[in-house]
Every structure is written in C-alpha cells, then in structure tokens.
Write a protein that holds these residues in place. Structure first.
Motif, PDB file in Angstrom:
ATOM      1  N   SER A  97       0.830  -1.204   0.000  1.00 52.15           N
ATOM      2  CA  SER A  97       0.000   0.000   0.000  1.00 52.15           C
ATOM      3  C   SER A  97       0.861   1.248   0.000  1.00 52.15           C
ATOM      4  O   SER A  97       2.058   1.196   0.301  1.00 52.15           O
ATOM      5  N   MET A  98       0.232   2.356  -0.336  1.00 52.35           N
ATOM      6  CA  MET A  98       0.920   3.654  -0.335  1.00 52.35           C
ATOM      7  C   MET A  98      -0.048   4.744   0.057  1.00 52.35           C
ATOM      8  O   MET A  98      -1.259   4.611  -0.068  1.00 52.35           O
ATOM      9  N   ARG A  99       0.533   5.818   0.548  1.00 47.74           N
ATOM     10  CA  ARG A  99      -0.173   7.075   0.804  1.00 47.74           C
ATOM     11  C   ARG A  99       0.813   8.164   0.414  1.00 47.74           C
ATOM     12  O   ARG A  99       1.891   8.273   1.015  1.00 47.74           O
ATOM     13  N   VAL A 100       0.449   8.959  -0.587  1.00 48.65           N
ATOM     14  CA  VAL A 100       1.372   9.914  -1.197  1.00 48.65           C
ATOM     15  C   VAL A 100       0.663  11.242  -1.412  1.00 48.65           C
ATOM     16  O   VAL A 100      -0.469  11.282  -1.898  1.00 48.65           O
ATOM     17  N   ARG A 101       1.323  12.335  -1.080  1.00 46.24           N
ATOM     18  CA  ARG A 101       0.773  13.673  -1.299  1.00 46.24           C
ATOM     19  C   ARG A 101       0.725  13.994  -2.784  1.00 46.24           C
ATOM     20  O   ARG A 101       1.548  13.511  -3.563  1.00 46.24           O
ATOM     21  N   PHE A 102      -0.249  14.825  -3.180  1.00 43.02           N
ATOM     22  CA  PHE A 102      -0.309  15.309  -4.560  1.00 43.02           C
ATOM     23  C   PHE A 102      -0.684  16.781  -4.587  1.00 43.02           C
ATOM     24  O   PHE A 102      -1.267  17.319  -3.653  1.00 43.02           O
ATOM     25  N   THR A 103      -0.337  17.385  -5.702  1.00 38.87           N
ATOM     26  CA  THR A 103      -0.849  18.693  -6.098  1.00 38.87           C
ATOM     27  C   THR A 103      -1.411  18.524  -7.500  1.00 38.87           C
ATOM     28  O   THR A 103      -0.741  17.963  -8.372  1.00 38.87           O
ATOM     29  N   HIS A 104      -2.630  18.961  -7.704  1.00 40.28           N
ATOM     30  CA  HIS A 104      -3.267  18.935  -9.020  1.00 40.28           C
ATOM     31  C   HIS A 104      -3.528  20.373  -9.447  1.00 40.28           C
ATOM     32  O   HIS A 104      -4.077  21.153  -8.676  1.00 40.28           O
ATOM     33  N   VAL A 105      -3.145  20.700 -10.650  1.00 38.27           N
ATOM     34  CA  VAL A 105      -3.395  22.021 -11.207  1.00 38.27           C
ATOM     35  C   VAL A 105      -4.392  21.851 -12.355  1.00 38.27           C
ATOM     36  O   VAL A 105      -4.139  21.114 -13.306  1.00 38.27           O
ATOM     37  N   TRP A 106      -5.531  22.513 -12.214  1.00 42.27           N
ATOM     38  CA  TRP A 106      -6.632  22.426 -13.165  1.00 42.27           C
ATOM     39  C   TRP A 106      -6.785  23.729 -13.923  1.00 42.27           C
ATOM     40  O   TRP A 106      -6.563  24.799 -13.371  1.00 42.27           O
TER      41      TRP A 106
END
Length: 130
Positions: A97-106
């Motif tokens: 399993s993993m838990r990873v931060r993200f940034t999404h630019v829309w």
C-alpha cells in the motif's frame, strides 16, 4: 466562489462516490490530462476516452481501494484551480500500500475542464508497485 472552483469540487465529490461519469462530466472534448513524468501512467492524454482508458481504467484495474482525496482546493485566477491532497491504495500485484501527497493544477474555460497536471512523489508510488 468561482464556477471553476465549483466544477473541480464536483469532480472530487464524484471521485469520492466512485462515479466516473460524474468525474468527467465537465471535461472538454479536447481536455489535456498530464500525469507526471516518473508516475506509472506518465504522459499527456487528450480527450475523455484516452483519459478513461490510460488513467482511470488502469487505476481501477491495477489498484485496490485507490483514492485521490483533495484536502484543500484553492481558487486561482483565470480559471485555474489547485487541489492539495493525497493518493492512497494498495497495488494489487504486490499487495503493497501507499499514501502519497499530490498537487493537481486544473484549468477551466467556458465551464469546461480543459487541462489537468499532476505533481506527486513518483518514487513512493513506484515503491508500492515493486
């Protein structure tokens, strides 16, 4: 609150429900979706069918309980919206399993999503796949 912010909030709400049609409802026909270099599905996909197949289809097929949770959604200018959050899930082939931060630019124009770009820790994602 801007129309662009409402559209992106609706996307994440649909994602939370597992509603793929709702997730892509406001996508323009020629939307450009970019997965970060180094991410397992890296590349730029144009159009809803390509995004469904190369991103959402693979996520649903290769991961157990994959989620993309937006913890903060920031209304920018000129139709730009930024989401900060995390991915979580278990890669089916490895059971890791993993838990990873993200940034999404829309980018939203004329009531339609026209662009998406992902930023995340690709090493942590790949580690769960090995």
């Amino acid at each position: 609150m801007s129309e662009a912010l409402d559209i992106i909030k609706a996307h994440y709400a649909a994602s939370d429900r597992g509603d793929l049609d709702g997730m892509v409802e406001a996508f323009a026909d020629d939307v450009e979706w970019t997965e970060m270099a180094g991410f397992p599905y890296a590349g730029t996909y144009v159009g809803v069918p390509a995004i469904r197949e190369n991103v959402f289809g693979r996520l649903n097929g290769e991961w157990k309980d994959f989620t993309a949770t937006a913890e903060e959604i920031i209304d920018g200018d000129e139709g730009r919206v930024v989401a900060l959050g995390h991915y979580a899930g278990t890669f089916a082939a490895t059971g890791k399993s993993m838990r990873v931060r993200f940034t999404h630019v829309w980018r939203v124009r004329d009531g339609k999503v026209v662009g998406f770009e992902q930023f995340t820790d690709t090493l942590l994602v790949r580690a769960s796949m090995e």
